[in-house]
Scaffold this motif. Structure first.
Motif, short mmCIF file in Angstrom:
data_model
loop_
_atom_site.label_atom_id
_atom_site.label_comp_id
_atom_site.label_asym_id
_atom_site.label_seq_id
_atom_site.Cartn_x
_atom_site.Cartn_y
_atom_site.Cartn_z
N ILE A 18 0.85 -1.20 0.00
CA ILE A 18 0.00 0.00 0.00
C ILE A 18 0.88 1.25 0.00
CG2 ILE A 18 -1.65 1.34 1.37
CD1 ILE A 18 -2.82 -1.39 2.30
N ALA A 19 1.89 1.26 0.85
CA ALA A 19 2.78 2.42 0.91
C ALA A 19 3.54 2.61 -0.40
CB ALA A 19 3.77 2.26 2.07
N ALA A 21 2.53 1.79 -3.40
CA ALA A 21 1.61 2.32 -4.41
C ALA A 21 1.43 3.82 -4.28
CB ALA A 21 0.26 1.60 -4.31
N ARG A 22 1.41 4.31 -3.06
CA ARG A 22 1.25 5.75 -2.84
C ARG A 22 2.43 6.54 -3.40
NH1 ARG A 22 1.68 7.25 2.13
NH2 ARG A 22 0.70 9.26 1.76
N LEU A 23 3.60 5.88 -3.49
CA LEU A 23 4.79 6.53 -4.03
C LEU A 23 5.06 6.12 -5.48
CD1 LEU A 23 7.18 6.35 -0.93
CD2 LEU A 23 5.86 8.31 -1.76
N ASN A 24 4.05 5.53 -6.12
CA ASN A 24 4.11 5.22 -7.55
C ASN A 24 5.07 4.09 -7.89
OD1 ASN A 24 2.81 5.85 -9.97
ND2 ASN A 24 4.58 7.00 -10.73
N GLU A 275 1.24 5.11 11.43
CA GLU A 275 0.23 5.43 10.40
C GLU A 275 -0.64 6.61 10.82
OE1 GLU A 275 -1.60 1.65 8.18
OE2 GLU A 275 -1.86 1.61 10.35
N GLU A 284 5.91 3.66 4.76
CA GLU A 284 6.43 4.58 3.75
C GLU A 284 7.93 4.81 3.96
OE1 GLU A 284 6.15 9.24 2.36
OE2 GLU A 284 4.29 8.26 3.01
N HIS A 329 -7.31 -0.51 10.77
CA HIS A 329 -6.64 -1.14 9.63
C HIS A 329 -6.84 -2.65 9.74
CE1 HIS A 329 -3.14 -0.77 6.59
NE2 HIS A 329 -3.73 -1.95 6.45
#
Length: 353
Positions: A18-19, A21-24, A275, A284, A329
């Protein structure tokens, strides 16, 4: 777009994906369980054993970087991948963390105190070690134990050691002395490729049945203890030439001295609170580190409590969702079993004082 390989498909792999994906970043999971939690959010999964040579070669071919979510990844697998791809944390961190005797010797070599310990290779060795420790201590398997598994506690000379070596599987063991601690804490820290280190504030941890149940921020500690714990974590990271996030667990004595219990070369359950209470979570931070990005700010903006949802505590989720101060979560696990971590919740208790 770069791709990060993650060995292990549990909840930690899920949160790393998930982390990422947030940073591409794309993610590919290597995990033998087809319906694992991480596969629900990753871009792809290779369903195979962690030490399957063909699967490891496929992972290397599909990824630019490889990391892992648990410390029992075969060292040989990490070394095979490292021949063609950056693997972070390094294979040496796995080798150190997978054997409790090796781990304690490494920590002591860093100038950091641990509980006293003895290697136990047979029943006679166990009995000799218990005599040395006055009949008290915690007997553990040197490898593979977690969440209280693979352990036996001797509280006094009245506790018979008879059959204990056989009961733990006739495998190499370690007897650790009792530590008269007042509390248990952990430090989550990260080290970047360039050697920069960021440490989060220590969490005060409560265990039930050998499983982490709750982490509270701030911990009840003086500033000197906090600095010593952070310095110990930094020393361990540097000695391993580490890249990524690590969890370091401590016992704190009555005088405030922190004693290292163990290290976990991965993101850590006691860091889930980041988080909700930090701008940059431990997940992240790990992705930033292994991808060669600048580390984020580890400062805590709020006090908080993180609690695991274990077994049928998953039934309490509607009540947690009704609370305005709570972040819930869940891990995507289909079946709740006793002792199984189904999710966690972090609730804020106020701005950092």
């Amino acid at each position: 777009m770069k791709t990060i390989g993650i060995i292990g498909g549990g909840q930690l792999g899920r949160m790393l994906a998930i982390a990422a994906a947030r940073l591409n970043f794309r993610t590919v999971i290597l995990e033998p369980q087809a319906d694992c939690p991480a596969a629900q959010v990753a871009n792809a999964q290779i369903t195979a054993a962690y030490d399957d040579p063909a699967a490891l070669d496929r992972l290397a071919a599909q990824c630019d970087i490889v990391t892992y979510e648990f410390e029992n990844v075969p060292v040989s697998a990490a070394e095979r991948l490292a021949a063609t791809r950056p693997v972070y944390p390094p294979a040496r961190a796995l080798a150190v963390a997978q054997d409790r005797v090796t781990e304690k010797r490494f920590i002591n070599d860093c100038g950091i105190a641990t509980a006293d310990f003895r290697e136990v290779d047979d029943q006679a060795g166990l009995e000799a070690a218990l005599i040395a420790f006055g009949g008290q201590g915690v007997l553990k398997t040197r490898r593979l134990g977690y969440d209280g598994k693979g352990q036996k506690v001797f509280r006094s000379a009245a506790d018979s050691p008879e059959g204990a070596f056989a009961a733990l599987g006739v495998v190499p063991l370690i007897l650790e002395s009792f530590v008269p601690f007042e509390r248990e804490i952990s430090i989550i820290a990260a080290r970047a490729i360039d050697g920069a280190i960021v440490a989060y504030d220590p969490a005060e941890n409560e265990h039930r049945n050998g499983i982490l149940y709750r982490s509270t921020l701030p911990a009840t500690l003086g500033p000197d203890t906090v600095e010593k714990a952070k310095a110990a974590a930094a020393a361990i990271l540097s000695a391993l030439d580490y890249v990524g996030v690590i969890g370091v667990e401590f016992f704190v004595l009555a005088d405030g001295t922190p004693i290292v219990n163990e290290i976990a070369p991965r993101v850590h359950n006691s860091g889930h609170w980041t988080e909700a209470a930090c701008v940059v979570s431990q997940f992240e931070q790990h992705i930033r580190a292994v991808a060669g990005l600048p580390l984020g700010n580890g400062a805590r903006h709020s006090d908080c409590v993180m609690q695991n949802l274990i077994g049928d505590e998953i039934d309490d989720v509607p009540a947690w969702l009704a609370r305005p101060d709570a972040l819930v979560h869940l891990y995507g696990k289909a079946e709740a079993r006793p002792g199984r971590k189904m999710g966690h919740v972090t609730w804020l208790t106020g701005s950092k004082s």
